[in-house]
Every structure is written in structure tokens, then in C-alpha cells.
Scaffold this motif. Sequence first.
Motif, PDB file in Angstrom:
ATOM      1  N   ALA A 192       0.872  -1.183   0.000  1.00  0.00           N
ATOM      2  CA  ALA A 192       0.000   0.000   0.000  1.00  0.00           C
ATOM      3  C   ALA A 192       0.902   1.225   0.000  1.00  0.00           C
ATOM      4  O   ALA A 192       0.888   2.039   0.919  1.00  0.00           O
ATOM      5  N   THR A 193       1.698   1.338  -1.053  1.00  0.00           N
ATOM      6  CA  THR A 193       2.759   2.348  -1.117  1.00  0.00           C
ATOM      7  C   THR A 193       2.230   3.756  -1.308  1.00  0.00           C
ATOM      8  O   THR A 193       2.721   4.709  -0.700  1.00  0.00           O
ATOM      9  N   MET A 206      -0.030   0.401  -5.279  1.00  0.00           N
ATOM     10  CA  MET A 206      -1.425   0.507  -4.890  1.00  0.00           C
ATOM     11  C   MET A 206      -1.630   1.535  -3.785  1.00  0.00           C
ATOM     12  O   MET A 206      -0.757   1.748  -2.945  1.00  0.00           O
ATOM     13  N   THR A 207      -2.795   2.128  -3.794  1.00  0.00           N
ATOM     14  CA  THR A 207      -3.246   2.936  -2.664  1.00  0.00           C
ATOM     15  C   THR A 207      -3.803   1.999  -1.595  1.00  0.00           C
ATOM     16  O   THR A 207      -4.114   0.828  -1.865  1.00  0.00           O
ATOM     17  N   PRO A 208      -3.968   2.484  -0.365  1.00  0.00           N
ATOM     18  CA  PRO A 208      -4.601   1.640   0.663  1.00  0.00           C
ATOM     19  C   PRO A 208      -5.999   1.160   0.257  1.00  0.00           C
ATOM     20  O   PRO A 208      -6.360   0.012   0.538  1.00  0.00           O
ATOM     21  N   SER A 209      -6.734   1.997  -0.422  1.00  0.00           N
ATOM     22  CA  SER A 209      -8.076   1.600  -0.851  1.00  0.00           C
ATOM     23  C   SER A 209      -8.023   0.503  -1.906  1.00  0.00           C
ATOM     24  O   SER A 209      -8.860  -0.416  -1.914  1.00  0.00           O
ATOM     25  N   HIS A 232       2.461   8.159   6.832  1.00  0.00           N
ATOM     26  CA  HIS A 232       1.067   8.035   6.410  1.00  0.00           C
ATOM     27  C   HIS A 232       0.436   6.728   6.878  1.00  0.00           C
ATOM     28  O   HIS A 232      -0.650   6.370   6.415  1.00  0.00           O
ATOM     29  N   ALA A 233       1.113   6.006   7.770  1.00  0.00           N
ATOM     30  CA  ALA A 233       0.660   4.664   8.136  1.00  0.00           C
ATOM     31  C   ALA A 233      -0.740   4.675   8.745  1.00  0.00           C
ATOM     32  O   ALA A 233      -1.606   3.884   8.353  1.00  0.00           O
ATOM     33  N   ALA A 234      -0.979   5.538   9.707  1.00  0.00           N
ATOM     34  CA  ALA A 234      -2.289   5.565  10.373  1.00  0.00           C
ATOM     35  C   ALA A 234      -3.397   5.909   9.393  1.00  0.00           C
ATOM     36  O   ALA A 234      -4.464   5.277   9.388  1.00  0.00           O
ATOM     37  N   ALA A 235      -3.137   6.907   8.548  1.00  0.00           N
ATOM     38  CA  ALA A 235      -4.144   7.298   7.561  1.00  0.00           C
ATOM     39  C   ALA A 235      -4.372   6.184   6.542  1.00  0.00           C
ATOM     40  O   ALA A 235      -5.510   5.962   6.103  1.00  0.00           O
ATOM     41  N   ALA A 240      -7.908   2.009   4.335  1.00  0.00           N
ATOM     42  CA  ALA A 240      -8.137   0.615   3.956  1.00  0.00           C
ATOM     43  C   ALA A 240      -9.330   0.038   4.711  1.00  0.00           C
ATOM     44  O   ALA A 240     -10.164  -0.666   4.131  1.00  0.00           O
ATOM     45  N   ALA A 241      -9.427   0.334   5.996  1.00  0.00           N
ATOM     46  CA  ALA A 241     -10.539  -0.173   6.794  1.00  0.00           C
ATOM     47  C   ALA A 241     -11.872   0.376   6.301  1.00  0.00           C
ATOM     48  O   ALA A 241     -12.890  -0.336   6.298  1.00  0.00           O
ATOM     49  N   ALA A 242     -11.866   1.623   5.864  1.00  0.00           N
ATOM     50  CA  ALA A 242     -13.102   2.221   5.338  1.00  0.00           C
ATOM     51  C   ALA A 242     -13.510   1.584   4.023  1.00  0.00           C
ATOM     52  O   ALA A 242     -14.705   1.445   3.729  1.00  0.00           O
TER      53      ALA A 242
END
Length: 262
Positions: A192-193, A206-209, A232-235, A240-242
Motif C-alpha cells: 500500500a505504497t 497501490m493505494t490503501p483503498s 502516512h501509516a495511520a491514515a 483501507a478499513a473504510a
Amino acid sequence: MTDDTTDSTTGFSLQILGASCAVPNPDQATSAYLLRAPGTAVLLECGHGAVGKLLKYAGPEELTAVVVSHMHPDHFFDLVALRNYVFCHGLPKLPLFLPAGGPEILRGVARGMQLAEDYFDAAFTAHPYGEGLPFTSGALAFEPVTAVHNTVANALRITDSAGRTLVFSSDTAHFEGLVRLAEHCDLLLVEATSATAPVSGEHWHMTPSEAADIARRAEPRRTLLTHYDARHAAASLTAAAAAAPAADIDLAREGDIHVIGA
């Protein structure tokens, strides 16, 4: 989540040695993961700082193989350090599984350092691999699929003798083949770079989404985001969770051990 209760005689585990993207996070290594199964210890990726981190948890003499998904520096440059350790300690050569063209790249690195072309041959026996060329190391079987990156890269489905599965995305853009490869695996280790979506044009990460979309559709038991920028880890985890609220998603954190199939 960390679970360090692996039974080395029966279990299959993943330990995070380095989860940084190409720009290392403070006091962390870039891509490096230790896979353990009965009679088997595989170093998956060998990025900047990998060997120093490995030495905290295992001796290189325990390794049965090294696997590199693609020949970008943050995934293979610490092969120099590992070569020196193996050579200077008189250890047997390690099987080194490289993507197509990998052995030639290593010879080029040796030439660039003004060393003999066979510099790496003192420590490794190279085995090129790629899609359609599965391979094994001890108790682990590796199924490669070509990823979507700006060099030859391989996503991997890794299965132990009990059928427990880990899927590693390598560095890649989102692609349908990764959904199929990861379907119902026990653990998905996915990059999730890109903290934010690229403005335009081709992109190779990839984005987290997008990582979460793979998890949502492939339905692994658990998912870990890796190859990320700590700023940016927390964000990234929140995004990703959303995007996949029903999925079990967390960050790959250096030092953590995850038991596959637990």
C-alpha cells in the motif's frame, strides 16, 4: 496483531523484518520477511537493512533459501551484506530464487562495484523463476504470478505442507490476477505504497483503498498492509478499513510474528 507462539515443528509463520517502502522509515529496513515452516526458513526479499534485522531474530545459517520478487534496490540490495556474511562465515551456498533477468542484474551490480562478475556466486546458487515456473524450498511451495510493475515482478502464493497459504503481492499496481491468487488465503501481505491516488498516468503501486479492494474481493482470513511510508501509516490503515469494513486489516509492523492459519 502479533502471535509469537509458532511451533517450529508444525507451524508456518511470517515475521516482519522490514516493511518500509523504497524510502526507509526511521530505524527500519525496507522489504524483508522471514518465513518459517518445519525444517524451513526462507528470507523473502532482502532490501536495505534486511540482514541486520535478520540477525536480531535468526542466524543466516538457519536459512534454507532466499526469494526476491523483483530487482529493485529496496528488495535486493542487502544481498551484498548477506553474501559477505555467508562467505566470511564459511556457510554453504544458499539457493537464491530471482525473477527473470535477476542473475544478470547481480553480475552488473558486481561489475559496478569493480568486483568480479561471480562475486555473488560465492554465497548463492541462483535459480530464475516466473509465472508458470513454481518452485519449492523445504516445506514451502511457491506459485508466482506476474505483477504489474515497472520491472519484472512476481506476486507469490506460498503454501505449506498442511495447505496453509500466504499471498505476497510484491510491488504492483492493482490487477485482477492478484484477486484470484489471493482468494481465500490465510494471510494476504499486500503493498500500500501510494498514500494518495496518483494524479494521472500509469502507476506501479497501490493505494490503501486499492489494497483493501483486493482483500474485500479475495476474502483472505487476514490482511497486512506493507511497503508503506510511516508518516502516512495511520491514515493508510484508516482508508483501507473504510474501503473494506468487513475485512481484518492491519499494518505489517517490524518484528511482529504472524502464524499462518491460526
